[in-house]
Design an enzyme around this catalytic site. Structure first.
Site, short mmCIF file in Angstrom:
data_model
loop_
_atom_site.label_atom_id
_atom_site.label_comp_id
_atom_site.label_asym_id
_atom_site.label_seq_id
_atom_site.Cartn_x
_atom_site.Cartn_y
_atom_site.Cartn_z
N ASN A 132 0.88 -1.18 0.00
CA ASN A 132 0.00 0.00 0.00
C ASN A 132 0.91 1.22 0.00
OD1 ASN A 132 -1.72 2.11 0.60
ND2 ASN A 132 -2.30 1.35 2.64
N LYS A 175 0.13 4.28 -0.13
CA LYS A 175 -0.50 5.45 0.52
C LYS A 175 -0.31 6.70 -0.34
CE LYS A 175 0.01 3.20 4.92
NZ LYS A 175 0.03 3.30 6.34
N HIS A 186 -9.44 0.52 5.31
CA HIS A 186 -8.13 0.74 5.94
C HIS A 186 -8.33 1.60 7.18
CE1 HIS A 186 -4.05 2.15 6.61
NE2 HIS A 186 -3.67 1.08 5.94
N GLU A 229 -6.77 4.03 8.31
CA GLU A 229 -6.68 5.48 8.08
C GLU A 229 -7.99 6.02 7.52
OE1 GLU A 229 -3.02 5.36 5.83
OE2 GLU A 229 -1.98 4.72 7.64
N GLU A 285 -5.08 -5.68 10.65
CA GLU A 285 -4.10 -4.62 10.87
C GLU A 285 -4.39 -3.93 12.20
OE1 GLU A 285 -2.27 -3.27 6.95
OE2 GLU A 285 -4.05 -2.07 7.25
N GLY A 340 2.47 1.86 10.88
CA GLY A 340 3.35 3.02 10.73
C GLY A 340 4.05 3.43 12.02
N SER A 387 3.64 -2.58 10.36
CA SER A 387 5.09 -2.55 10.49
C SER A 387 5.76 -3.88 10.10
CB SER A 387 5.49 -2.11 11.90
OG SER A 387 4.98 -0.81 12.17
C1 PEP Z 1 -0.74 -0.21 6.24
O1 PEP Z 1 -0.91 0.97 6.09
O2 PEP Z 1 -1.58 -0.99 5.76
C2 PEP Z 1 0.43 -0.66 6.98
C3 PEP Z 1 0.45 -1.87 7.43
O3 PEP Z 1 1.45 0.25 7.17
P1 PEP Z 1 2.91 -0.03 7.81
O4 PEP Z 1 3.44 -1.27 7.14
O5 PEP Z 1 3.70 1.19 7.49
O6 PEP Z 1 2.70 -0.24 9.27
#
Ligand code: PEP
Length: 250
Positions: free
Chosen positions: A10, A12, A95, A97, A167, A173, A213
């Site tokens: 992703n 973003k 997601h 976010e 997630e 992040g 992460s």
């Molecule tokens: C994500 O945004 O789906 C995500 C898992 O981000 P990150 O890997 O940066 O934690």
């Protein structure tokens, strides 16, 4: 058990067209012999550029969101028809976010899920708890609600086009990763829930990615868990140095 691993990036709100083209070309070349399933999800403005590069490769083309309506007076939104027109095959929905920063609720996400399926897109439905929900012992309850409401009205025949991404919001992040054991507990819980909703075969077949992460040095341990079938990768998806080792984990 015949689920194959599915590693998705992703991107973003990152990259210009030139930067996206450079990354996509490098991924096509470096993942061409990869054994797993792959996807990249660039910003809307980059999709056409990336589409021309990943076409015919083993990398699927994804979008990070879409409107809940097919078309019409929805300033600033992007429709399923427009995504399909660009060759998008998969859309990430729900997601964290989108849920937390843009206040998308389960009903809206469910509407998008059904619209995407109606138009033949694969859906990656993201679910996950906030830190305070985990600390209050509510992680499973939160994920259950998000899965049940997100899939409301989705018939069993469509489940093959659904991927779930667990997630935990506190791991996205932040550099904090759920331990493989903690992640697998939720993955197993979600798989059991799919079993209750759609039957044992569907539960066995559904792909459940982990996101939060994921890095080259933790991917293999996470993927080794019985119920973790891949990764949804944010930060580490922006560079070949970090995404390729995750995608090619052994
Ligand atoms: C994500 O945004 O789906 C995500 C898992 O981000 P990150 O890997 O940066 O934690």
């Amino acid at each position: 058990m015949s689920r194959s691993y599915y590693i998705a990036g992703n991107w973003k709100m990152h990259k210009t067209r030139a930067e996206a083209a450079e990354l996509a070309k490098a991924l096509v070349s470096q993942l061409k012999d990869g054994k797993h399933r792959y996807l990249v999800a660039p910003s809307f403005t980059l999709i056409e550029t990336v589409a021309s590069i990943v076409k015919g490769s083993n990398i699927r083309l994804g979008a990070q969101n879409m409107a809940s309506e097919e078309q019409g007076a929805h300033t600033g939104e992007v429709s399923v028809l427009q995504l399909k027109d660009l060759g998008v095959q998969t859309v990430i929905l729900g997601h964290s976010e989108r849920r937390h920063n843009y206040k998308e609720d389960d009903a809206l996400i469910n509407k998008k899920v059904k619209l995407a399926l109606k138009h033949g897109l694969e859906v990656i439905l993201c679910v996950g708890e906030l830190l305070e929900e985990r600390e209050a012992g509510k992680a499973e309850q939160v994920c259950e609600t998000q899965v049940v409401k997100g899939l409301e009205g989705v018939p069993a025949a469509e489940l093959a086009h659904i991927v779930i991404a667990y997630e935990p919001v506190w791991a996205i992040g932040t550099g904090k990763t759920a331990t493989p054991e903690d992640a697998d507990v939720i993955h197993a819980f979600v798989r059991k829930l799919i079993g209750k909703l759609y039957g044992a075969d569907a539960a066995e077949r559904i792909t459940i990615q982990y996101g939060g992460s994921v890095k080259p040095d933790n991917a293999a341990q996470l993927m080794a868990k019985e119920n973790i079938d891949g990764a949804l990768v944010g930060g580490a998806a922006l560079k070949t140095d970090t995404f390729v080792p995750i995608a090619l984990f052994a």
